[in-house]
Motif scaffolding. Structure first.
Motif, PDB file in Angstrom:
ATOM      1  N   ARG A  14     100.974  48.631 -32.843  1.00  7.69           N
ATOM      2  CA  ARG A  14     102.670  48.473 -32.700  1.00  7.69           C
ATOM      3  C   ARG A  14     102.986  47.030 -32.859  1.00  7.69           C
ATOM      4  O   ARG A  14     104.376  47.137 -33.495  1.00  7.69           O
ATOM      5  CB  ARG A  14     102.714  48.924 -31.345  1.00  7.69           C
ATOM      6  CG  ARG A  14     102.745  50.588 -31.106  1.00  7.69           C
ATOM      7  CD  ARG A  14     103.294  50.858 -29.742  1.00  7.69           C
ATOM      8  NE  ARG A  14     102.557  50.210 -28.518  1.00  7.69           N
ATOM      9  CZ  ARG A  14     101.170  50.687 -27.976  1.00  7.69           C
ATOM     10  NH1 ARG A  14     100.732  51.844 -28.294  1.00  7.69           N
ATOM     11  NH2 ARG A  14     100.737  49.959 -26.861  1.00  7.69           N
ATOM     12  N   ALA A  15     102.367  46.039 -32.336  1.00  9.80           N
ATOM     13  CA  ALA A  15     102.802  44.460 -32.576  1.00  9.80           C
ATOM     14  C   ALA A  15     102.970  44.526 -34.085  1.00  9.80           C
ATOM     15  O   ALA A  15     103.823  43.838 -34.689  1.00  9.80           O
ATOM     16  CB  ALA A  15     101.681  43.772 -32.203  1.00  9.80           C
ATOM     17  N   VAL A  16     102.184  44.797 -35.068  1.00  9.59           N
ATOM     18  CA  VAL A  16     102.030  44.525 -36.350  1.00  9.59           C
ATOM     19  C   VAL A  16     103.421  45.418 -36.965  1.00  9.59           C
ATOM     20  O   VAL A  16     103.996  44.822 -37.667  1.00  9.59           O
ATOM     21  CB  VAL A  16     100.805  45.098 -37.205  1.00  9.59           C
ATOM     22  CG1 VAL A  16     100.969  45.073 -38.805  1.00  9.59           C
ATOM     23  CG2 VAL A  16      99.510  44.121 -36.683  1.00  9.59           C
ATOM     24  N   ARG A  17     103.312  46.501 -36.436  1.00  5.90           N
ATOM     25  CA  ARG A  17     104.725  47.443 -37.118  1.00  5.90           C
ATOM     26  C   ARG A  17     106.089  46.576 -36.618  1.00  5.90           C
ATOM     27  O   ARG A  17     106.815  46.522 -37.415  1.00  5.90           O
ATOM     28  CB  ARG A  17     104.850  48.836 -36.657  1.00  5.90           C
ATOM     29  CG  ARG A  17     104.048  49.752 -37.485  1.00  5.90           C
ATOM     30  CD  ARG A  17     104.312  51.171 -36.949  1.00  5.90           C
ATOM     31  NE  ARG A  17     103.106  51.727 -37.035  1.00  5.90           N
ATOM     32  CZ  ARG A  17     102.687  52.213 -35.831  1.00  5.90           C
ATOM     33  NH1 ARG A  17     103.326  52.329 -34.660  1.00  5.90           N
ATOM     34  NH2 ARG A  17     101.495  52.456 -35.348  1.00  5.90           N
ATOM     35  N   ARG A  18     106.011  46.317 -35.388  1.00  6.48           N
ATOM     36  CA  ARG A  18     107.284  45.332 -35.099  1.00  6.48           C
ATOM     37  C   ARG A  18     107.798  43.951 -35.608  1.00  6.48           C
ATOM     38  O   ARG A  18     109.020  43.951 -35.995  1.00  6.48           O
ATOM     39  CB  ARG A  18     107.023  45.211 -33.371  1.00  6.48           C
ATOM     40  CG  ARG A  18     108.188  44.975 -32.752  1.00  6.48           C
ATOM     41  CD  ARG A  18     108.026  44.939 -31.139  1.00  6.48           C
ATOM     42  NE  ARG A  18     107.026  44.241 -30.845  1.00  6.48           N
ATOM     43  CZ  ARG A  18     106.174  44.602 -30.027  1.00  6.48           C
ATOM     44  NH1 ARG A  18     106.044  45.990 -29.634  1.00  6.48           N
ATOM     45  NH2 ARG A  18     105.089  44.006 -29.664  1.00  6.48           N
ATOM     46  N   VAL A  23     109.208  38.803 -41.943  1.00  7.09           N
ATOM     47  CA  VAL A  23     108.960  37.905 -43.079  1.00  7.09           C
ATOM     48  C   VAL A  23     110.243  38.061 -44.012  1.00  7.09           C
ATOM     49  O   VAL A  23     110.763  37.303 -44.586  1.00  7.09           O
ATOM     50  CB  VAL A  23     107.396  38.463 -43.831  1.00  7.09           C
ATOM     51  CG1 VAL A  23     107.438  37.737 -45.098  1.00  7.09           C
ATOM     52  CG2 VAL A  23     106.196  38.041 -42.943  1.00  7.09           C
ATOM     53  N   THR A  24     110.741  39.329 -44.354  1.00 12.67           N
ATOM     54  CA  THR A  24     111.881  39.569 -45.118  1.00 12.67           C
ATOM     55  C   THR A  24     112.936  38.958 -44.494  1.00 12.67           C
ATOM     56  O   THR A  24     113.769  38.164 -45.491  1.00 12.67           O
ATOM     57  CB  THR A  24     112.005  41.271 -45.144  1.00 12.67           C
ATOM     58  OG1 THR A  24     110.803  41.748 -45.970  1.00 12.67           O
ATOM     59  CG2 THR A  24     113.236  41.327 -46.142  1.00 12.67           C
ATOM     60  N   SER A  25     113.330  38.987 -43.351  1.00 10.77           N
ATOM     61  CA  SER A  25     114.381  38.403 -42.739  1.00 10.77           C
ATOM     62  C   SER A  25     114.215  36.997 -42.905  1.00 10.77           C
ATOM     63  O   SER A  25     115.299  35.979 -43.058  1.00 10.77           O
ATOM     64  CB  SER A  25     114.632  38.660 -41.350  1.00 10.77           C
ATOM     65  OG  SER A  25     113.717  38.195 -40.373  1.00 10.77           O
ATOM     66  N   GLU A  26     113.216  36.279 -42.708  1.00  6.86           N
ATOM     67  CA  GLU A  26     112.668  34.643 -42.773  1.00  6.86           C
ATOM     68  C   GLU A  26     113.161  34.456 -44.153  1.00  6.86           C
ATOM     69  O   GLU A  26     113.797  33.376 -44.458  1.00  6.86           O
ATOM     70  CB  GLU A  26     111.413  34.523 -42.320  1.00  6.86           C
ATOM     71  CG  GLU A  26     111.385  34.636 -40.822  1.00  6.86           C
ATOM     72  CD  GLU A  26     109.844  34.576 -40.406  1.00  6.86           C
ATOM     73  OE1 GLU A  26     109.126  34.269 -41.504  1.00  6.86           O
ATOM     74  OE2 GLU A  26     109.577  34.414 -39.220  1.00  6.86           O
ATOM     75  N   TYR A  27     112.640  35.091 -45.178  1.00  4.01           N
ATOM     76  CA  TYR A  27     113.125  35.007 -46.508  1.00  4.01           C
ATOM     77  C   TYR A  27     114.537  34.936 -47.000  1.00  4.01           C
ATOM     78  O   TYR A  27     115.108  33.952 -47.569  1.00  4.01           O
ATOM     79  CB  TYR A  27     112.256  35.749 -47.703  1.00  4.01           C
ATOM     80  CG  TYR A  27     111.038  35.672 -47.819  1.00  4.01           C
ATOM     81  CD1 TYR A  27     110.571  34.102 -48.153  1.00  4.01           C
ATOM     82  CD2 TYR A  27     110.012  36.306 -47.541  1.00  4.01           C
ATOM     83  CE1 TYR A  27     109.186  33.823 -48.480  1.00  4.01           C
ATOM     84  CE2 TYR A  27     108.614  36.217 -47.866  1.00  4.01           C
ATOM     85  CZ  TYR A  27     108.034  34.831 -48.215  1.00  4.01           C
ATOM     86  OH  TYR A  27     106.832  34.636 -48.406  1.00  4.01           O
ATOM     87  N   ALA A  28     115.216  35.805 -46.528  1.00  5.04           N
ATOM     88  CA  ALA A  28     116.657  36.065 -46.535  1.00  5.04           C
ATOM     89  C   ALA A  28     117.538  34.776 -46.066  1.00  5.04           C
ATOM     90  O   ALA A  28     118.186  34.159 -46.749  1.00  5.04           O
ATOM     91  CB  ALA A  28     117.007  37.381 -45.892  1.00  5.04           C
TER      92      ALA A  28
END
Length: 66
Positions: A14-18, A23-28
């Motif tokens: 669950r933690a990994v899915r959450r 990562v994508t938002s940090e790149y954005a």
């Protein structure tokens, strides 16, 4: 499988899915910040005073080789 191990494994999944989208938002956010910085830098470099100074530097460099 032991119940405690299964519970820990489920919590980890669950933690990994959450955190999957972080990562994508940090790149954005990094791209947005880089573009904003590039725009500010472009505006500074293309301003009249800076353009004249850069042209003067290039002109002096080319004249030095003569």
């Amino acid at each position: 499988m032991h119940k405690a191990v299964r519970t820990r494994t489920d919590a980890l999944r669950r933690a990994v899915r959450r955190d999957g989208g972080m990562v994508t938002s940090e790149y954005a956010m990094g791209i947005v910040a880089a573009v904003a910085f590039a725009l500010v830098l472009y505006k500074v470099v293309t301003s009249g005073a800076i353009t004249a100074e850069l042209q003067d530097v290039v002109r002096r460099a080319l004249d030095a080789g003569v």
